[in-house]
Design a protein around this motif. Structure first.
Motif, PDB file in Angstrom:
ATOM      1  N   ALA A  28      -2.440   7.662  -3.463  1.00  0.00           N
ATOM      2  CA  ALA A  28      -0.979   7.784  -3.629  1.00  0.00           C
ATOM      3  C   ALA A  28      -0.653   8.689  -4.655  1.00  0.00           C
ATOM      4  O   ALA A  28      -1.382   9.094  -5.320  1.00  0.00           O
ATOM      5  N   ASP A  69       0.751  -1.023   0.007  1.00  0.00           N
ATOM      6  CA  ASP A  69      -0.003   0.186  -0.165  1.00  0.00           C
ATOM      7  C   ASP A  69       0.843   1.082   0.081  1.00  0.00           C
ATOM      8  O   ASP A  69       0.901   1.763   1.107  1.00  0.00           O
ATOM      9  N   ARG A  78      -5.909   4.746  -4.666  1.00  0.00           N
ATOM     10  CA  ARG A  78      -5.277   4.248  -3.225  1.00  0.00           C
ATOM     11  C   ARG A  78      -4.773   5.451  -2.427  1.00  0.00           C
ATOM     12  O   ARG A  78      -4.246   5.365  -1.483  1.00  0.00           O
ATOM     13  N   ASP A  86       2.344   4.925  -0.601  1.00  0.00           N
ATOM     14  CA  ASP A  86       1.927   6.413  -0.641  1.00  0.00           C
ATOM     15  C   ASP A  86       2.325   7.036  -1.848  1.00  0.00           C
ATOM     16  O   ASP A  86       1.827   7.988  -2.290  1.00  0.00           O
TER      17      ASP A  86
END
Length: 154
Positions: A46, A15, A44, A17
């Protein structure tokens, strides 16, 4: 990452960033990243750092493309059209390419690369310029950039 698949896989395995994607989002080649990577990063939460938005110097006028060296079919013709459009608006291809790569909302930074201090200064100077909005309309009409690609605000 110099291809799109590992970047996409990184989102499946972790996951992040932020992710670095090199050579995948440029004036010459952006459609796949625009459809697959950018929406995934946005979903997400990001950001994407765009590495090599000049395709390893190709969009700065060099006779090489990305890091493999082989110039894809149609790329020279696209580059010539970009140069014509940029010149008509009193700017250069490198400046247009850098502004395009930085315009997507999920892009947090671009890493254009530079061989020496002069090239770094040229890149910084390009980013300080303001480009005419007509450039983006013309690039879309010439089918250089996707109609879905975000472009800089005037």
């Amino acid at each position: 990452m110099n291809t799109l698949e590992p970047a996409l896989a990184a989102f499946e395995a972790a996951d992040p960033d932020i992710i670095l994607s090199a050579t995948q989002y440029s004036l010459i080649k952006h459609e796949d990243a625009l459809k697959r990577l950018m929406p995934l990063a946005e979903k997400r939460g990001a950001s994407v750092v765009v590495g090599a938005p000049l395709n390893a110097g190709f969009l700065a006028g060099k006779a090489r493309y990305d890091y493999a060296g082989k110039i894809p079919a149609g790329a020279l013709e696209k580059r010539a059209r970009i140069m014509e459009i940029a010149a008509r608006h009193a700017t250069d291809m490198r400046t247009v390419a850098l502004h395009f790569a930085a315009a997507h909302p999920v892009v947090s930074a671009i890493i254009p690369g530079a061989r020496d201090a002069a090239q770094a200064a040229e890149n910084a100077g390009s980013m300080r310029m303001t480009l005419a909005p007509e450039i983006w309309r013309e690039l879309r009409e010439a089918k250089i950039i996707s109609t879905d690609a975000p472009v800089p605000e005037a």
